[in-house]
Structures are given as structure tokens and as C-alpha cells.
Design an enzyme around this catalytic site. Structure first.
Site, PDB file in Angstrom:
ATOM      1  N   GLU A 228     -10.430   5.539  14.936  1.00 49.75           N
ATOM      2  CA  GLU A 228     -10.131   4.516  15.948  1.00 49.75           C
ATOM      3  C   GLU A 228      -9.616   4.774  17.207  1.00 49.75           C
ATOM      4  O   GLU A 228      -9.773   4.320  18.362  1.00 49.75           O
ATOM      5  CB  GLU A 228      -9.087   3.356  15.422  1.00 49.75           C
ATOM      6  CG  GLU A 228      -9.806   2.605  14.156  1.00 49.75           C
ATOM      7  CD  GLU A 228      -8.591   1.713  13.535  1.00 49.75           C
ATOM      8  OE1 GLU A 228      -7.669   1.506  14.055  1.00 49.75           O
ATOM      9  OE2 GLU A 228      -8.922   1.507  12.249  1.00 49.75           O
TER      10      GLU A 228
ATOM     11  N   GLY B 157      -7.259   5.792  11.497  1.00 54.41           N
ATOM     12  CA  GLY B 157      -6.543   6.348  12.466  1.00 54.41           C
ATOM     13  C   GLY B 157      -7.342   7.387  13.359  1.00 54.41           C
ATOM     14  O   GLY B 157      -7.160   7.309  14.785  1.00 54.41           O
ATOM     15  N   ILE B 158      -7.947   8.337  12.943  1.00 52.88           N
ATOM     16  CA  ILE B 158      -8.650   9.138  13.916  1.00 52.88           C
ATOM     17  C   ILE B 158      -9.814   8.570  14.413  1.00 52.88           C
ATOM     18  O   ILE B 158     -10.265   8.593  15.659  1.00 52.88           O
ATOM     19  CB  ILE B 158      -9.169  10.396  13.121  1.00 52.88           C
ATOM     20  CG1 ILE B 158      -7.718  11.142  12.616  1.00 52.88           C
ATOM     21  CG2 ILE B 158      -9.877  11.559  14.058  1.00 52.88           C
ATOM     22  CD1 ILE B 158      -8.092  12.555  11.440  1.00 52.88           C
TER      23      ILE B 158
ATOM     24  N   HIS C 206     -11.619   4.724  -0.738  1.00 51.96           N
ATOM     25  CA  HIS C 206     -11.678   3.821   0.684  1.00 51.96           C
ATOM     26  C   HIS C 206     -12.417   2.455   0.555  1.00 51.96           C
ATOM     27  O   HIS C 206     -12.658   2.226   1.757  1.00 51.96           O
ATOM     28  CB  HIS C 206     -12.008   4.698   2.014  1.00 51.96           C
ATOM     29  CG  HIS C 206     -11.145   5.767   2.228  1.00 51.96           C
ATOM     30  ND1 HIS C 206     -11.467   7.196   2.493  1.00 51.96           N
ATOM     31  CD2 HIS C 206      -9.617   5.754   2.297  1.00 51.96           C
ATOM     32  CE1 HIS C 206     -10.462   8.008   2.637  1.00 51.96           C
ATOM     33  NE2 HIS C 206      -9.360   7.106   2.555  1.00 51.96           N
TER      34      HIS C 206
ATOM     35  N   GLU D 243      -7.291  -2.835   5.585  1.00 55.08           N
ATOM     36  CA  GLU D 243      -7.373  -2.972   4.288  1.00 55.08           C
ATOM     37  C   GLU D 243      -6.275  -4.113   3.587  1.00 55.08           C
ATOM     38  O   GLU D 243      -6.674  -4.520   2.409  1.00 55.08           O
ATOM     39  CB  GLU D 243      -7.140  -1.692   3.535  1.00 55.08           C
ATOM     40  CG  GLU D 243      -7.928  -0.413   3.836  1.00 55.08           C
ATOM     41  CD  GLU D 243      -7.386   0.906   3.996  1.00 55.08           C
ATOM     42  OE1 GLU D 243      -6.398   1.221   4.707  1.00 55.08           O
ATOM     43  OE2 GLU D 243      -7.740   1.811   3.370  1.00 55.08           O
TER      44      GLU D 243
ATOM     45  N   LYS E   6       3.050   0.833   3.146  1.00 56.27           N
ATOM     46  CA  LYS E   6       2.786  -0.187   4.221  1.00 56.27           C
ATOM     47  C   LYS E   6       2.857  -1.570   3.460  1.00 56.27           C
ATOM     48  O   LYS E   6       2.419  -1.606   2.219  1.00 56.27           O
ATOM     49  CB  LYS E   6       1.614   0.014   4.623  1.00 56.27           C
ATOM     50  CG  LYS E   6       1.293   1.270   5.550  1.00 56.27           C
ATOM     51  CD  LYS E   6       0.145   1.509   6.076  1.00 56.27           C
ATOM     52  CE  LYS E   6       0.109   2.852   6.621  1.00 56.27           C
ATOM     53  NZ  LYS E   6      -1.420   3.416   6.731  1.00 56.27           N
TER      54      LYS E   6
ATOM     55  N   ARG F  39      -2.919  -2.142  -3.282  1.00 56.94           N
ATOM     56  CA  ARG F  39      -4.049  -1.089  -3.047  1.00 56.94           C
ATOM     57  C   ARG F  39      -3.810  -0.046  -4.219  1.00 56.94           C
ATOM     58  O   ARG F  39      -2.678   0.393  -4.283  1.00 56.94           O
ATOM     59  CB  ARG F  39      -3.877  -0.394  -1.748  1.00 56.94           C
ATOM     60  CG  ARG F  39      -4.975   0.601  -1.810  1.00 56.94           C
ATOM     61  CD  ARG F  39      -4.851   1.454  -0.110  1.00 56.94           C
ATOM     62  NE  ARG F  39      -5.892   2.281  -0.240  1.00 56.94           N
ATOM     63  CZ  ARG F  39      -5.613   3.556   0.465  1.00 56.94           C
ATOM     64  NH1 ARG F  39      -4.532   3.815   1.326  1.00 56.94           N
ATOM     65  NH2 ARG F  39      -6.629   4.463   0.640  1.00 56.94           N
TER      66      ARG F  39
ATOM     67  N   ASN G 119       0.952  -1.227  -0.054  1.00 64.35           N
ATOM     68  CA  ASN G 119       0.099   0.081   0.015  1.00 64.35           C
ATOM     69  C   ASN G 119       0.879   1.291   0.142  1.00 64.35           C
ATOM     70  O   ASN G 119       1.346   1.633   1.118  1.00 64.35           O
ATOM     71  CB  ASN G 119      -0.924  -0.298   1.303  1.00 64.35           C
ATOM     72  CG  ASN G 119      -1.729   1.132   1.339  1.00 64.35           C
ATOM     73  OD1 ASN G 119      -1.782   2.092   0.689  1.00 64.35           O
ATOM     74  ND2 ASN G 119      -2.587   0.920   2.316  1.00 64.35           N
TER      75      ASN G 119
ATOM     76  N   ARG H 148      -6.294  18.135   2.696  1.00 60.87           N
ATOM     77  CA  ARG H 148      -7.249  18.292   1.687  1.00 60.87           C
ATOM     78  C   ARG H 148      -8.549  19.027   2.178  1.00 60.87           C
ATOM     79  O   ARG H 148      -8.889  18.813   3.124  1.00 60.87           O
ATOM     80  CB  ARG H 148      -7.706  16.941   1.062  1.00 60.87           C
ATOM     81  CG  ARG H 148      -6.653  16.092   0.124  1.00 60.87           C
ATOM     82  CD  ARG H 148      -7.151  14.902  -0.092  1.00 60.87           C
ATOM     83  NE  ARG H 148      -6.338  13.860   0.472  1.00 60.87           N
ATOM     84  CZ  ARG H 148      -6.317  12.433   0.608  1.00 60.87           C
ATOM     85  NH1 ARG H 148      -7.583  11.980  -0.178  1.00 60.87           N
ATOM     86  NH2 ARG H 148      -5.882  11.623   1.362  1.00 60.87           N
TER      87      ARG H 148
ATOM     88  N   HIS I 268     -14.715   6.551   7.848  1.00 57.96           N
ATOM     89  CA  HIS I 268     -13.367   6.271   7.600  1.00 57.96           C
ATOM     90  C   HIS I 268     -12.607   7.610   7.832  1.00 57.96           C
ATOM     91  O   HIS I 268     -12.659   8.335   7.105  1.00 57.96           O
ATOM     92  CB  HIS I 268     -13.005   5.687   6.232  1.00 57.96           C
ATOM     93  CG  HIS I 268     -11.579   5.279   6.411  1.00 57.96           C
ATOM     94  ND1 HIS I 268     -10.935   3.911   5.990  1.00 57.96           N
ATOM     95  CD2 HIS I 268     -10.587   6.182   5.986  1.00 57.96           C
ATOM     96  CE1 HIS I 268      -9.677   4.227   5.956  1.00 57.96           C
ATOM     97  NE2 HIS I 268      -9.256   5.342   5.641  1.00 57.96           N
TER      98      HIS I 268
ATOM     99  N   MET J  49      -4.124  15.011  13.411  1.00 59.81           N
ATOM    100  CA  MET J  49      -5.104  15.460  14.291  1.00 59.81           C
ATOM    101  C   MET J  49      -4.561  15.063  15.731  1.00 59.81           C
ATOM    102  O   MET J  49      -5.100  15.946  16.755  1.00 59.81           O
ATOM    103  CB  MET J  49      -6.447  14.275  14.239  1.00 59.81           C
ATOM    104  CG  MET J  49      -7.516  14.651  15.192  1.00 59.81           C
ATOM    105  SD  MET J  49      -8.100  16.259  14.980  1.00 59.81           S
ATOM    106  CE  MET J  49      -9.577  15.873  13.979  1.00 59.81           C
TER     107      MET J  49
HETATM  108  P1  ADP Z   1      -3.782   7.228   6.592  1.00 57.59           P
HETATM  109  O1  ADP Z   1      -4.669   7.861   5.674  1.00 57.59           O
HETATM  110  O2  ADP Z   1      -2.426   7.932   6.174  1.00 57.59           O
HETATM  111  O3  ADP Z   1      -3.543   5.867   6.466  1.00 57.59           O
HETATM  112  P2  ADP Z   1      -4.131   6.918   9.230  1.00 57.59           P
HETATM  113  O4  ADP Z   1      -5.480   6.159   9.175  1.00 57.59           O
HETATM  114  O5  ADP Z   1      -3.028   6.270   9.887  1.00 57.59           O
HETATM  115  O6  ADP Z   1      -3.857   7.835   7.925  1.00 57.59           O
HETATM  116  O7  ADP Z   1      -4.745   7.925  10.222  1.00 57.59           O
HETATM  117  C1  ADP Z   1      -3.833   9.142  10.607  1.00 57.59           C
HETATM  118  C2  ADP Z   1      -4.448  10.127  11.692  1.00 57.59           C
HETATM  119  O8  ADP Z   1      -4.861   9.538  12.738  1.00 57.59           O
HETATM  120  C3  ADP Z   1      -3.672  11.278  11.872  1.00 57.59           C
HETATM  121  O9  ADP Z   1      -4.305  12.411  11.793  1.00 57.59           O
HETATM  122  C4  ADP Z   1      -3.206  10.807  13.425  1.00 57.59           C
HETATM  123  O10 ADP Z   1      -2.862  12.118  14.201  1.00 57.59           O
HETATM  124  C5  ADP Z   1      -4.623  10.266  13.720  1.00 57.59           C
HETATM  125  N1  ADP Z   1      -4.328   9.661  15.225  1.00 57.59           N
HETATM  126  C6  ADP Z   1      -3.714   8.433  15.286  1.00 57.59           C
HETATM  127  N2  ADP Z   1      -3.900   8.187  16.792  1.00 57.59           N
HETATM  128  C7  ADP Z   1      -4.624   9.250  17.313  1.00 57.59           C
HETATM  129  C8  ADP Z   1      -4.857   9.676  18.555  1.00 57.59           C
HETATM  130  N3  ADP Z   1      -4.620   8.830  19.443  1.00 57.59           N
HETATM  131  N4  ADP Z   1      -5.457  10.623  18.855  1.00 57.59           N
HETATM  132  C9  ADP Z   1      -6.131  11.578  17.823  1.00 57.59           C
HETATM  133  N5  ADP Z   1      -5.479  11.210  16.562  1.00 57.59           N
HETATM  134  C10 ADP Z   1      -4.904   9.986  16.314  1.00 57.59           C
END
Ligand code: ADP
Length: 393
Positions: free
Chosen positions: A332, A329-330, A182, A380, A16, A94, A9, A242, A209, A285
Site C-alpha cells: 500500500e 504495509g509495503i 493471509h 482483516e 492489533k 485472527r 490479531n 523469513r 499481500h 522495508m
Molecule cells: P504485518 O505483516 O506486520 O502486518 P504490515 O502489513 O504492517 O506488516 O507491513 C509492514 C511493512 O510495511 C514494513 O516492512 C514497513 O517498512 C512497510 N512499510 C510501511 N510503510 C512504508 C512506506 N511508506 N514505504 C516503504 N515501506 C513501508
């Protein structure tokens, strides 16, 4: 000799990878890892199936490398050295945009690669890196089957209406439609929904997502009915860098009154906007949540305001809402984001259980909530591996 699959990916600043057994349906990777921070100071990490970190030596070597192609070549060598006792039978990728041509996983040939190349302008942040990874593998082992799995594919279950822009018919006919993205993540979540929702999994569900890239998908019968992203992955929610949905008149103004050219506008919309543009601090974030700066809070508030209103706009497509799922990421990890979005949805019957939300539990809605709210980790890579297996069999 054990047969394995590799999934790749390749994103704008990360690569990844994961390795899966070829002959079982397991969604658990034998090992996985990432080269992060590409273009600045790449950092390599890998772990085995139990989460144990692998190979410090290789990490140091990779840190010296600079561009995607070089990193991919080094990564493939590392995998070959480390997994010499396993036979690699396919690589799954991906690929962000499949356009009108590709909705199902597809074996990559020279002509497929050429067609995918024509879609680069539709996903400038991702598609070039996805294709660079395919080329690097082809150079390394030309006969190894490579399967492209598309982020746009899952949304092809949508009605024609849901995919149309209000543009002249001829433009829609030539493929200027809403594709959605996604899809690999939504496909995975759709697959595990019954574990969380039982019979209600086939009901009215919105999946949010929320990662660096962010979108939502409204599902019924675990199929995509409507989604927030459109022709490109710029549309919909505000994202890390974005802008999300924007009045197209702004683009005309930037072109005509401010004299910006197309590539300046592309950079502005894809790389300088979103959380980064509004905060002036970061696209991340987590970083913004740690900051006391008022502009950081502005960015967080706008992200969540937009998320709640886009979610509300998706509800009519599925006629109501039984469950809301946060992922990526955000989604979860950020209890604050989930709380700020759900606080704006109480009129829809959404109520969180704060303690469960704070600990990122699987079920975070209160017992009285009419809408069940879940946190579900996405995977994914498992979908790419599944699609490779069905190709091989
Ligand atoms: P990508 O689209 O690059 O795969 P991810 O799904 O890994 O992105 O998400 C990355 C985002 O998740 C970043 O904005 C990161 O700050 C946020 N994030 C990860 N852990 C936390 C947390 N504990 N609190 C707030 N935001 C988080």
C-alpha cells in the site's frame, strides 16, 4: 445498550484490536488500535472511528508491561473501563493456521483450543500468540463467545492439485499439503474488488499481500485458485525476516554438514533471513529504502526479483492476468516496490503510470496497460467482525 464485537490479531511483536457494532454490516471500526513493539518497549496507540487518538494515560501504563499475556489482560481492562456503556457480545480472533480440521470460522471450546495447539509447530511465529489471546479472554470472561477465523480458510477453494506437494501419497493424506495464508486479507480484497474492477472482478486477478509477512494469491471468480505460501507461512516470497522458497537441500546441508539443530534452523529461517538477513540492517522495508548501504539495495532487489518471478509462476493457474492488486504495509505504501515489481512484468502487459504510483493512487496502471494495477488497503479485522456477526445471527 449498544452491542459490540472485539477483534484481536495477536502477532509476534504486535497486538492489533478493533471494536465493531454487532448489529450492522459496517466494515468501519468504532475504535481500533495496537500495542506495537512487544518484547522490547511496547507502545500503545488507539484511535476512534474518525482517526482521533485516544487515552494517553492508558498508553503509559501499557508501556511498562512486558509479555503478551500481561498486555492482553491490561488491554481487556482498558476496553472494559472505556466501553462500560457497551455490551461486548463476542471476541473474534485472527488465527493463522486452521490445519485440515478448520476451514470455516469456529467457536472456540476447550477441545478446539487443544486441536489448535497441535498446529503450533506449523506456525511458530504466530499461532502461540493467537492462542495466548484466546486464553487471556477466556480467563477474563469465560462465558464470552470467542470465534476463531483462519488465515488458511480462504484457500480451501483450491483444487487438490494446487494443494499437493510431490511427496509420497501417505504424507499428503496425513495433511502435509499446501494450506496458504493471509486468507482474511484476500477475503476482504475479494469482497471489494467489484468497487475497483466492476464486471472484471470475477476475472483473472493476482493479489500481492506485501507486509512483514508476504504472499500472493491468484483468484478467479474472486476465489483462491493458487497461492505462494504452502504448509507453513515460510514458503513463497522473501519476507521481512523469513526466507521464502528455498532449496530443501539447503536445510539438509545445514543439518548434516553444519550440524545445526532444528530450533537453530527454525530461528534462521523465520527470524534471521529475508530482508533482515540479506541487508544485515533491518527487516523493515521503509528503513531499507531510506538507507544508502549497498546491502540494503541488494535486499530490496532480491525481494522484488523473487516477487516478480513468483507472480509469473502463478499466472498459468488462472490462464492469464487481467488485474494485479497490491495491498498490506509495503504493497500500500512503497511506490518503489510496486515499480520494481511491475518493471519486470512488462512482457505480461503491465505498465504503471509513475505519477499515480508515486501518490499511492487506487488505480496506478497506465491507460495503455493490458493489466490494470490497483492499490487497495486491506482490512482483516472487518472480515473477522463479519464472521463473528454471522456466527451470532
Ligand atoms: P504485518 O505483516 O506486520 O502486518 P504490515 O502489513 O504492517 O506488516 O507491513 C509492514 C511493512 O510495511 C514494513 O516492512 C514497513 O517498512 C512497510 N512499510 C510501511 N510503510 C512504508 C512506506 N511508506 N514505504 C516503504 N515501506 C513501508
Amino acid at each position: 445498550m449498544n452491542e459490540v464485537l472485539l477483534t484481536l490479531n495477536a502477532g509476534s511483536s504486535s497486538l492489533k484490536f478493533a471494536m465493531f457494532d454487532a448489529d450492522t454490516a459496517s466494515t468501519r471500526a468504532r475504535m481500533s488500535g495496537e500495542v506495537a513493539n512487544i518484547g522490547r518497549a511496547p507502545v500503545f496507540s488507539a484511535k476512534d472511528a474518525n482517526g482521533k487518538a485516544l487515552d494517553k494515560g492508558a498508553m503509559e501504563k501499557l508501556e511498562a508491561a512486558s509479555n503478551h499475556a500481561h498486555l492482553i489482560a491490561q488491554l481487556l481492562q482498558w476496553i472494559a473501563r472505556r466501553h462500560g456503556d457497551q455490551r461486548l457480545v463476542a471476541v473474534g480472533h485472527r488465527v493463522v493456521h486452521g490445519g485440515r480440521q478448520f476451514s470455516k470460522p469456529t467457536r472456540v471450546t476447550d477441545s478446539v483450543l487443544q486441536e489448535l495447539e497441535t498446529l503450533v509447530p506449523l506456525a511458530p511465529l504466530h499461532q502461540p500468540h493467537n492462542l495466548a489471546a484466546i486464553r487471556a479472554v477466556a480467563k477474563w470472561q469465560p462465558d464470552l463467545p470467542q470465534i476463531a477465523c483462519f488465515d488458511t480458510g480462504f484457500h480451501r477453494s483450491q483444487t487438490r492439485l494446487a494443494q499437493l506437494f510431490a511427496l509420497p501419497r501417505a504424507l499428503s493424506d496425513e495433511g502435509i499439503i499446501r494450506y496458504g495464508f493471509h486468507g482474511l486479507s484476500y477475503d476482504y480484497i475479494a469482497g471489494v474488488l467489484p468497487e475497483y474492477l466492476g464486471d472484471q472482478a470475477d476475472g483473472r486477478v493476482i493479489v500481492a499481500h506485501l507486509g512483514n509477512g508476504a504472499s500472493m494469491c491468484a483468484m478467479k471468480n474472486r476465489k483462491s485458485v493458487a497461492t505462494s505460501m504452502g504448509f507453513t507461512a515460510l514458503d513463497g516470497l522473501m519476507m521481512g525476516s523469513r526466507c521464502g522458497t528455498i532449496d530443501p537441500g539447503v536445510l539438509l546441508y545445514l543439518l548434516q554438514a553444519k550440524g545445526m539443530d532444528a530450533s537453530t534452523i527454525e530461528d534462521l529461517l523465520y527470524r534471521q533471513s529475508g530482508l533482515l538477513g540479506v541487508s544485515g540492517i533491518s527487516n523493515d522495508m521503509y528503513v531499507l529504502e531510506q538507507s544508502d548501504a549497498p546491502h540494503a539495495r541488494d535486499a530490496i532487489d532480491l525481494f522484488n526479483y523473487r516477487a516478480a518471478s513468483i507472480l509469473a509462476g502463478l499466472v498459468p493457474a488462472i490462464g492469464g492476468l487481467d488485474a494485479l492488486v497490491f495491498t498490506a504495509g509495503i504493497g500500500e505504501n512503497s511506490a518503489l516496490t510496486r515499480q520494481l515489481i511491475c518493471d519486470q512484468l512488462d512482457w505480461l502487459g503491465v505498465a504503471l503510470e509513475p505519477a499515480e504510483n508515486d501518490r499511492n493512487a487506487a488505480l496506478i496502471s497506465a491507460a495503455k496497460s493490458r493489466v490494470k494495477v490497483f492499490v487497495v488497503p486491506t482490512n482483516e479485522e472487518a472480515i473477522v467482525a463479519r464472521d463473528c456477526r454471522s456466527f451470532l445471527s
